[in-house]
Scaffold this active site. Sequence first.
Site, PDB file in Angstrom:
ATOM      1  N   ASP A  74       0.816  -1.206   0.000  1.00 42.90           N
ATOM      2  CA  ASP A  74       0.000   0.000   0.000  1.00 42.90           C
ATOM      3  C   ASP A  74       0.855   1.263   0.000  1.00 42.90           C
ATOM      4  OD1 ASP A  74      -2.442   1.398   0.138  1.00 42.90           O
ATOM      5  OD2 ASP A  74      -2.316   1.546   2.320  1.00 42.90           O
ATOM      6  N   HIS A 201      -9.499   5.622  -0.818  1.00 46.16           N
ATOM      7  CA  HIS A 201      -8.659   5.673   0.377  1.00 46.16           C
ATOM      8  C   HIS A 201      -9.348   6.529   1.424  1.00 46.16           C
ATOM      9  CE1 HIS A 201      -4.716   3.961  -1.107  1.00 46.16           C
ATOM     10  NE2 HIS A 201      -5.487   3.967  -2.198  1.00 46.16           N
ATOM     11  N   GLY A 202      -9.094   6.234   2.689  1.00 44.34           N
ATOM     12  CA  GLY A 202      -9.727   7.007   3.748  1.00 44.34           C
ATOM     13  C   GLY A 202     -11.127   6.548   4.066  1.00 44.34           C
ATOM     14  N   SER A 204     -12.116   4.916   6.802  1.00 42.62           N
ATOM     15  CA  SER A 204     -12.448   5.012   8.227  1.00 42.62           C
ATOM     16  C   SER A 204     -13.278   6.255   8.518  1.00 42.62           C
ATOM     17  CB  SER A 204     -11.160   5.059   9.062  1.00 42.62           C
ATOM     18  OG  SER A 204     -10.427   3.862   8.963  1.00 42.62           O
ATOM     19  N   THR A 226      -7.063   3.601   9.950  1.00 42.69           N
ATOM     20  CA  THR A 226      -7.119   4.319  11.222  1.00 42.69           C
ATOM     21  C   THR A 226      -8.093   3.686  12.209  1.00 42.69           C
ATOM     22  OG1 THR A 226      -6.583   6.374  10.071  1.00 42.69           O
ATOM     23  CG2 THR A 226      -7.482   6.572  12.281  1.00 42.69           C
TER      24      THR A 226
END
Length: 274
Positions: A74, A201-202, A204, A226
């Site tokens: 990643d 992406h991101g 959470s 996260t």
Amino acid sequence: MLDEAYKGGYAVGSYNVYNYETMRGVIEASQELRFPVIVAFGHKYLENMSLECAFAIASSLEKDAGIPVCLHLDHCKDIDTIYRAVRAGFTSVMYDGSELTFEENVRNTMLVCEVAHACGVSVEAELGSIKAGDYSHEGGEDDKEIFTDPLKALEFVERTGVDALAVSIGTVHGVYKGKPEIRTDILRRINEKLCIPLVLHGGSGTPEDKLLECISNGICKININTEISMHTVECTGKYLAGHSPHLSVLALKQVGYIKEVVKKYAELFMNKGG
């Protein structure tokens, strides 16, 4: 794996791992749900274990899983490290040239695709820039949000031959500092032009309805990092407040905490596809 998700209208979770416990939690949760999974080992976690060690652990856990398991490198900006991951046995890699100029990103991604594809390894790239929220372990305060341009995305994919593209549409690395503003209108235009698996992406903390809307518009891979860390650390603290366990017992508890997060997202992603 992502081609099947794109055809089926669902997404596969990509969960960041840092050690044996995280790998076991991610794979066991997916095994219990009978749903494919992407085990994402980030470039910055090379301080935790080597590429070869990550591959050995993932391969050992995969043997009895009975589900498709992808070991993915990643967010890697270093091409040499990507080549080492391919050599170590990773089945997917991400070259992150989002901080470079468009032409530099294209040129480097082409190099990575040439080598990886020759070895049967899929390639993810990123166009646009995702900013960092609170508790981010993948971005920095200087990161700027630059939405992905649909026309540039089409040119990028045509020139590089990349297998999946990570897009910037308002999500953040870490925890949102305010109300999320997810530009699914931009995502819709990107998907209409590209017709390949797209990556978010991101994941959470992103509202579930927005995640489902993103899946409906071409997102086939959603990254979760996260929340795995925060939930496990919080639960560990609460457990230690009332217990003085042997480390081996604590490690097993943490596997369970990780599974809770993975199952929460996997059930959302898989139900989208029926």
